[in-house]
Design an enzyme around this catalytic site. Structure first.
Site, short mmCIF file in Angstrom:
data_model
loop_
_atom_site.label_atom_id
_atom_site.label_comp_id
_atom_site.label_asym_id
_atom_site.label_seq_id
_atom_site.Cartn_x
_atom_site.Cartn_y
_atom_site.Cartn_z
N GLN A 179 0.84 -1.19 0.00
CA GLN A 179 0.00 0.00 0.00
C GLN A 179 0.88 1.25 0.00
O GLN A 179 2.09 1.18 0.18
CB GLN A 179 -0.89 0.01 1.25
CG GLN A 179 -0.10 -0.04 2.54
CD GLN A 179 -0.89 -0.53 3.71
OE1 GLN A 179 -2.12 -0.54 3.71
NE2 GLN A 179 -0.21 -0.97 4.77
N HIS A 231 -10.28 4.56 19.40
CA HIS A 231 -9.57 3.42 20.00
C HIS A 231 -10.14 3.03 21.37
O HIS A 231 -10.14 1.84 21.72
CB HIS A 231 -8.07 3.72 20.08
CG HIS A 231 -7.42 3.72 18.74
ND1 HIS A 231 -7.11 4.88 18.05
CD2 HIS A 231 -7.06 2.69 17.93
CE1 HIS A 231 -6.57 4.55 16.89
NE2 HIS A 231 -6.52 3.24 16.78
N ASP A 262 -0.19 0.84 13.68
CA ASP A 262 0.23 2.13 14.25
C ASP A 262 0.45 2.05 15.76
O ASP A 262 0.99 2.97 16.37
CB ASP A 262 -0.78 3.22 13.92
CG ASP A 262 -2.21 2.82 14.25
OD1 ASP A 262 -2.44 2.27 15.34
OD2 ASP A 262 -3.10 3.05 13.40
N GLU A 293 0.35 -7.95 12.00
CA GLU A 293 0.29 -6.83 11.05
C GLU A 293 1.03 -7.22 9.78
O GLU A 293 2.12 -7.80 9.82
CB GLU A 293 0.92 -5.58 11.68
CG GLU A 293 1.24 -4.46 10.72
CD GLU A 293 0.01 -3.86 10.05
OE1 GLU A 293 0.07 -3.62 8.82
OE2 GLU A 293 -1.02 -3.63 10.74
N ASP A 310 0.33 -12.05 7.01
CA ASP A 310 -1.06 -11.88 6.60
C ASP A 310 -1.95 -12.53 7.66
O ASP A 310 -1.76 -13.71 8.00
CB ASP A 310 -1.28 -12.53 5.24
CG ASP A 310 -2.73 -12.54 4.83
OD1 ASP A 310 -3.24 -11.48 4.45
OD2 ASP A 310 -3.36 -13.61 4.93
N ASP A 333 -8.68 -4.64 14.00
CA ASP A 333 -8.56 -3.22 13.65
C ASP A 333 -7.93 -3.13 12.26
O ASP A 333 -6.76 -2.81 12.11
CB ASP A 333 -7.69 -2.51 14.69
CG ASP A 333 -7.64 -1.00 14.46
OD1 ASP A 333 -8.53 -0.48 13.78
OD2 ASP A 333 -6.69 -0.37 14.97
N PRO A 383 -10.50 -6.45 -2.98
CA PRO A 383 -10.71 -7.88 -2.74
C PRO A 383 -9.76 -8.46 -1.70
O PRO A 383 -10.13 -9.35 -0.93
CB PRO A 383 -10.47 -8.50 -4.12
CG PRO A 383 -10.82 -7.41 -5.09
CD PRO A 383 -10.37 -6.15 -4.41
#
Length: 527
Positions: free
Chosen positions: A260, A290, A312, A332, A364, A389, A396
């Protein structure tokens, strides 16, 4: 006086050794042609989310344009050498400029699928014109060629074409995109096209082109090479200027990762994180999001907590504030987001990712949970609470993480009676996607309580609290819950109430086979 050559006067080198060099040029051009399609698909994903519909339009449109290009070039086959060189120059220039043109257009004018479709049609038609022209050139000078001979020529052409396509298909994701980026990578591919055109014009097809055509090709090559060279040299500045138009605040971090685009902005103490252009938090009001996400799931004083996403570190910060928590496992995908969490965002998240109770897994989430469920990666125990989160499922790839199958894997990782909470989007702006998430969680065997709060940066924002059992959980707070800036029992009681214009909806679940939520989200934001 010597007459100008015609297209039928094929140089001897092309009738012999030149064919091998021509086939090498075919492979190079095929690599460029496929890469241009991958450029369009990458831009579609990065700029507009690249849903199934848009991806299908690009792929199908590109294939259709190949056929159209082959038909359109038929009247020009008598001038195959000149036309082929011209096509390669045009492809090099337009393909090389495609990424910057689409990026700047998006930055200044917003999402426009029509621009992507036009680019797909033009580039596809030019690539489609290559094969008839190349077949004509390879057949030129062959007298009395029978069907077998023609088949051999076509076999050689296809082999070179497919080998080049394989090379281009591998070079884009593994070399050009990570090392050069979209804008500079597309420009470099354009340069390869121009080099192929120059080699053909100078060595193989020179005697088959008129003097005027050779001069015209030389000028066009120089102009195109200058434009692409200038773009390569200034790509970083162009990208920075175009990107800054997308964000109201100054960009302090911008990185294109394997997954990304990660952007961090800052202005007057307000830090904001964007992933692929979507806001993830504003430091001005992230505490509302949060606190509402994490603490209802910790109401049973869990000892072991799983956080899915949240690189984050802000969700982990809230989890670690709860006194009962002994261990947190965070899964993550993107190491770049975790690095931000450990550096620039450490002050905001209380250095949560470096806490000794944290175990950070770079993987993943779907794969990690599946391997855990089948015993490929055994864990010592399940989790007492799970915090999901993740970014909104507008692609997709993210839709997988909002499927019945995914929530089934979460259930397998959760201890009996444990709670799970999912950020589910906006019940006001994207109601179908929100209630689809609730229905999908239920379809995996969870009893679900939806609730929502107001986060100024996001608007009305929704969550889903769930547990396995006959009755859904009642959102509440533990007696051990730490002091909070926003959330309390009264706010949570009100959060479970939805207004009349946003009544609950019963929708079919989103699954791996039918990722309905992706289209829900797109239609919601566009409405």
């Amino acid at each position: 006086m010597t007459a100008e050559p015609t297209e039928q006067q094929v140089p001897p080198v092309l009738r012999r050794r030149g064919r091998a060099l021509l086939l090498a040029a075919v492979a190079a051009c095929a690599a460029c042609g496929l890469t241009y399609e991958l450029v369009l698909l990458t831009l579609s994903t990065g700029l507009t989310g690249g849903g199934i519909t848009q991806t299908s339009l690009i792929v199908a449109g590109y294939v259709a344009a190949l056929g159209a290009g082959a038909l359109l070039v038929k009247p020009l086959l008598a001038h195959a050498a000149t036309v082929f060189v011209a096509v390669e120059i045009l492809l090099g220039l337009l393909g090389g400029l495609s990424a910057v043109a689409l990026y700047v257009t998006f930055s200044y004018y917003g999402t426009d699928t029509a621009v992507l479709i036009i680019a797909t049609a033009v580039l596809g038609a030019l690539v489609g014109a290559e094969v008839p022209l190349l077949m004509t050139l390879l057949q030129s000078g062959r007298s009395g060629t029978d069907a077998t001979g023609t088949g051999r020529v076509l076999a050689n052409l296809n082999a070179a074409d497919y080998a080049g396509a394989l090379l281009g298909g591998l070079a884009w994701p593994f070399l050009l995109l990570p090392l050069a980026g979209q804008i500079r990578g597309a420009a470099l591919i354009g340069v390869v096209n121009l080099v192929a055109a120059a080699v053909l014009a100078a060595f193989l097809l020179r005697r088959a082109m008129s003097r005027r055509a050779r001069w015209g090709a030389t000028v066009a090559l120089l102009v195109a090479a200058s434009l692409l060279g200038g773009l390569i040299a200034t790509a970083a500045d162009v990208e920075v200027n175009a990107r800054q138009r997308l964000y109201a605040d100054p960009v302090v971090v911008a990185e294109r990762t394997a997954y990304q685009e990660v952007v961090l902005t800052e202005r007057d103490g307000d830090t904001r994180l964007y992933l692929d252009g979507d806001l993830q938090f504003s430091s001005e009001d992230e505490h509302r999001y949060h606190e509402a996400l994490v603490h209802p799931a910790l109401s049973q004083d869990p000892g072991r907590v799983l956080v899915v996403g949240g690189g984050d570190g802000l969700a982990a910060r809230e989890v670690l504030r709860h006194p009962s928590v002994r261990e947190v496992v965070q899964v993550e995908l993107d190491p770049a987001v975790l690095e931000l969490g450990r550096t620039r965002l450490a002050g905001l998240n209380g250095d949560a990712l470096n806490d000794p109770r944290m175990q950070v897994v770079v993987d993943d989430a779907f794969r990690w949970l599946r391997e855990r469920a089948v015993g490929a990666a055994p864990e010592p125990a399940g989790f007492d609470a799970v915090i999901v989160d993740l970014p909104d499922p507008d692609t997709p790839a993210l839709g997988r993480l909002y499927s019945t199958e995914f929530y089934g894997l979460v259930r397998a990782a959760t201890n009996p009676g444990g709670l799970v909470v999912v950020q589910a989007g906006s019940p006001y702006s994207t109601p179908a996607a929100y209630w689809r998430t609730v229905s999908t969680i239920r379809s995996a065997g969870w009893a679900v309580t939806p609730y929502h709060v107001h986060v100024p940066s996001f608007g009305d924002w929704g969550f889903a609290l769930a547990r396995v059992g006959p009755s859904p959980p009642v959102p509440g707070l533990s007696a051990q819950a730490p002091a909070m800036r926003y959330l309390d029992e009264a706010v949570l009681r009100a959060a479970a109430v939805f207004p009349r214009d946003r009544r609950p909806q019963e929708l079919p679940p989103s699954t791996l086979d039918r990722p309905r939520i992706v289209e829900d989200l797109r239609q919601g934001w566009s409405s």
